[in-house]
Design an enzyme around this catalytic site. Structure first.
Site, PDB file in Angstrom:
ATOM      1  N   ILE A  15      10.112  -8.121  -2.347  1.00 14.44           N
ATOM      2  CA  ILE A  15      11.423  -8.332  -1.725  1.00 14.44           C
ATOM      3  C   ILE A  15      11.727  -9.831  -1.592  1.00 14.44           C
ATOM      4  CG2 ILE A  15      12.712  -8.021   0.436  1.00 14.44           C
ATOM      5  CD1 ILE A  15      11.142  -5.348   0.809  1.00 14.44           C
ATOM      6  N   ASP A  57       0.906 -21.115   4.310  1.00 11.26           N
ATOM      7  CA  ASP A  57       0.309 -19.975   5.009  1.00 11.26           C
ATOM      8  C   ASP A  57       1.017 -19.853   6.354  1.00 11.26           C
ATOM      9  OD1 ASP A  57      -1.176 -18.150   6.427  1.00 11.26           O
ATOM     10  OD2 ASP A  57      -3.114 -19.133   6.075  1.00 11.26           O
ATOM     11  N   SER A 134      10.625  -3.500   9.915  1.00  9.93           N
ATOM     12  CA  SER A 134      10.415  -2.300   9.088  1.00  9.93           C
ATOM     13  C   SER A 134      10.869  -1.110   9.912  1.00  9.93           C
ATOM     14  CB  SER A 134       8.933  -2.141   8.746  1.00  9.93           C
ATOM     15  OG  SER A 134       8.693  -0.850   8.200  1.00  9.93           O
ATOM     16  N   TYR A 147       0.294  -1.931  11.477  1.00 13.63           N
ATOM     17  CA  TYR A 147       1.563  -2.380  10.887  1.00 13.63           C
ATOM     18  C   TYR A 147       2.725  -2.054  11.825  1.00 13.63           C
ATOM     19  CZ  TYR A 147       5.124  -2.869   7.176  1.00 13.63           C
ATOM     20  OH  TYR A 147       6.206  -3.241   6.414  1.00 13.63           O
ATOM     21  N   ASP A 181      11.711   0.752  -2.850  1.00 14.98           N
ATOM     22  CA  ASP A 181      11.034   0.883  -4.140  1.00 14.98           C
ATOM     23  C   ASP A 181      10.725  -0.518  -4.689  1.00 14.98           C
ATOM     24  OD1 ASP A 181      10.051   1.891  -6.476  1.00 14.98           O
ATOM     25  OD2 ASP A 181      11.995   2.521  -7.284  1.00 14.98           O
TER      26      ASP A 181
HETATM   27  N1  LIG Z   1       8.287  -2.781   0.292  1.00 15.25           N
HETATM   28  C1  LIG Z   1       8.503  -1.969   1.304  1.00 15.25           C
HETATM   29  O1  LIG Z   1       8.456  -0.746   1.158  1.00 15.25           O
HETATM   30  C2  LIG Z   1       8.812  -2.500   2.673  1.00 15.25           C
HETATM   31  C3  LIG Z   1       9.357  -1.629   3.629  1.00 15.25           C
HETATM   32  C4  LIG Z   1       9.619  -2.100   4.912  1.00 15.25           C
HETATM   33  C5  LIG Z   1       9.367  -3.442   5.219  1.00 15.25           C
HETATM   34  N2  LIG Z   1       8.836  -4.270   4.271  1.00 15.25           N
HETATM   35  C6  LIG Z   1       8.582  -5.658   4.666  1.00 15.25           C
HETATM   36  O2  LIG Z   1       9.235  -6.512   3.739  1.00 15.25           O
HETATM   37  C7  LIG Z   1       8.506  -7.734   3.616  1.00 15.25           C
HETATM   38  C8  LIG Z   1       8.208  -8.000   2.143  1.00 15.25           C
HETATM   39  O3  LIG Z   1       7.433  -6.918   1.662  1.00 15.25           O
HETATM   40  P1  LIG Z   1       7.113  -6.691   0.123  1.00 15.25           P
HETATM   41  O4  LIG Z   1       7.125  -5.241  -0.101  1.00 15.25           O
HETATM   42  O5  LIG Z   1       7.953  -7.579  -0.718  1.00 15.25           O
HETATM   43  O6  LIG Z   1       5.580  -7.159   0.120  1.00 15.25           O
HETATM   44  P2  LIG Z   1       4.704  -7.844  -1.034  1.00 15.25           P
HETATM   45  O7  LIG Z   1       3.294  -7.525  -0.710  1.00 15.25           O
HETATM   46  O8  LIG Z   1       5.227  -7.499  -2.379  1.00 15.25           O
HETATM   47  O9  LIG Z   1       4.991  -9.395  -0.792  1.00 15.25           O
HETATM   48  C9  LIG Z   1       4.579 -10.042   0.371  1.00 15.25           C
HETATM   49  C10 LIG Z   1       4.401 -11.516   0.063  1.00 15.25           C
HETATM   50  O10 LIG Z   1       3.969 -12.146   1.277  1.00 15.25           O
HETATM   51  C11 LIG Z   1       2.971 -13.109   0.925  1.00 15.25           C
HETATM   52  N3  LIG Z   1       2.110 -13.403   2.081  1.00 15.25           N
HETATM   53  C12 LIG Z   1       1.152 -12.603   2.630  1.00 15.25           C
HETATM   54  N4  LIG Z   1       0.503 -13.258   3.611  1.00 15.25           N
HETATM   55  C13 LIG Z   1       1.096 -14.486   3.705  1.00 15.25           C
HETATM   56  C14 LIG Z   1       0.865 -15.628   4.529  1.00 15.25           C
HETATM   57  N5  LIG Z   1      -0.115 -15.637   5.450  1.00 15.25           N
HETATM   58  N6  LIG Z   1       1.644 -16.718   4.352  1.00 15.25           N
HETATM   59  C15 LIG Z   1       2.612 -16.729   3.404  1.00 15.25           C
HETATM   60  N7  LIG Z   1       2.859 -15.690   2.585  1.00 15.25           N
HETATM   61  C16 LIG Z   1       2.108 -14.583   2.733  1.00 15.25           C
HETATM   62  C17 LIG Z   1       2.203 -12.455  -0.202  1.00 15.25           C
HETATM   63  O11 LIG Z   1       1.452 -13.422  -0.943  1.00 15.25           O
HETATM   64  C18 LIG Z   1       3.309 -11.784  -0.992  1.00 15.25           C
HETATM   65  O12 LIG Z   1       3.817 -12.638  -2.010  1.00 15.25           O
HETATM   66  C19 LIG Z   1       7.247  -7.563   4.465  1.00 15.25           C
HETATM   67  O13 LIG Z   1       7.452  -8.158   5.730  1.00 15.25           O
HETATM   68  C20 LIG Z   1       7.126  -6.062   4.608  1.00 15.25           C
HETATM   69  O14 LIG Z   1       6.418  -5.669   5.763  1.00 15.25           O
HETATM   70  C21 LIG Z   1       8.553  -3.823   3.017  1.00 15.25           C
END
Ligand SMILES: NC(=O)c1ccc[n+]([C@@H]2O[C@H](COP(=O)([O-])OP(=O)(O)OC[C@H]3O[C@@H](n4cnc5c(N)ncnc54)[C@H](O)[C@@H]3O)[C@@H](O)[C@H]2O)c1
Length: 257
Positions: A15, A57, A134, A147, A181
């Site tokens: 995302i 980070d 979320s 989570y 997705d």
């Molecule tokens: N994909 C889903 O279904 C979904 C649904 C609800 C909420 N979310 C939320 O959306 C956000 C993005 O999710 P996503 O699906 O793109 O996840 P993803 O795992 O594809 O991407 C997450 C990114 O965060 C980075 N990251 C992790 N720890 C980190 C840190 N300490 N410092 C800096 N960067 C860090 C990772 O390297 C990765 O590039 C998250 O907060 C997730 O909880 C996702």
């Protein structure tokens, strides 16, 4: 025209990468931050010169402080998108997994927002912060206790920041994505049967996309949402509020629930 900066954390994939692209299209200069420096450099190369990548980070205050200090100006928009999931029933969950989820999702959001807000306040610019929560922060989900607790924390933290920083012209809202997705859910939706079953539970009849999330984030970050703060907006096709969707009813449909 003045340059408006948007900080997007976790922009190396999923995302966050889509958010970075949308923000650049909307005219922001994008500071794309991720723990994975190589991944975020690749995203930035693809977007072009509007995007400046940096390995950051979000759990490390000094890493966050140097990244904010490197920005040429206070950011107009900060999107706390970096997040991780650690699955496991609470009775079996390792304390390290609990701590990791809280550290990235909740403490990381706090640190990035606070350091960015300090700069917005110092430069009297105001600004907008959008925290990615979320639907798991709004309702419990099986095997996701660390989570869900971290994301519920993000919802309350959002309200608190809005309360404390409103007087400085800083709006703080959250977006709660539903069944998306993309990104961390890629593995779940690789199974066509899971896709079919999950899509069928969503009132709008489909899984969400990273674009759905990005559009809402950019709306909340924009002047169109100038009087909106402290809110969490679910981008979920109606699933969270449609919990009773699967309840059977008598044929006559006469009685209340
Ligand atoms: N994909 C889903 O279904 C979904 C649904 C609800 C909420 N979310 C939320 O959306 C956000 C993005 O999710 P996503 O699906 O793109 O996840 P993803 O795992 O594809 O991407 C997450 C990114 O965060 C980075 N990251 C992790 N720890 C980190 C840190 N300490 N410092 C800096 N960067 C860090 C990772 O390297 C990765 O590039 C998250 O907060 C997730 O909880 C996702």
């Amino acid at each position: 025209m003045t340059t408006t900066w948007a900080v997007i954390t976790g922009a190396g994939r999923g995302i966050g990468a889509v958010l970075a692209r949308h923000a650049a299209k909307e005219g922001y200069r994008v500071a794309a931050w991720d723990l994975d420096g190589e991944a975020v450099r690749a995203v930035a190369d693809d977007i072009g010169e509007a995007c400046v990548p940096m390995a950051v980070d979000v759990t490390d205050e000094s890493s966050v402080r140097s990244a904010v200090a490197e920005l040429p100006a206070a950011p107009s928009l900060v999107v706390n998108n970096a997040g991780i999931v650690r699955f496991g029933p609470l009775l079996e969950l390792a304390a390290a997994d609990w701590r990791a989820a809280l550290d990235v999702n909740l403490t990381g959001t706090f640190l990035v927002a606070r350091v960015a807000a300090e700069r917005m306040i110092a430069e009297s610019t105001g600004g907008a912060i959008v925290n990615i929560a979320s639907i798991n922060g709004l309702a419990a989900a099986p095997g996701a206790g660390a989570y869900t607790a971290s994301k519920a924390g993000v919802v309350m933290l959002t309200e608190h920041m809005a309360l404390e920083w409103g007087a400085h012209g800083i709006r703080v809202n959250a977006v709660a994505p539903g069944l998306i997705d993309a990104g961390m859910s890629d593995a779940i939706y690789a199974d066509p049967e899971v896709r079919r079953l999950r899509s069928g539970r969503v009132p709008l009849g489909r899984l969400g996309t990273a674009q759905d999330v990005a559009e809402t984030v950019l709306f909340l970050g924009s002047e169109k949402a100038a009087y909106v703060t402290g809110q969490t907006l679910a981008v979920d096709g109606g699933i969270t509020r449609g919990a009773l969707n699967a309840m059977p009813r008598a044929r006559s449909d006469a009685s209340a629930d």
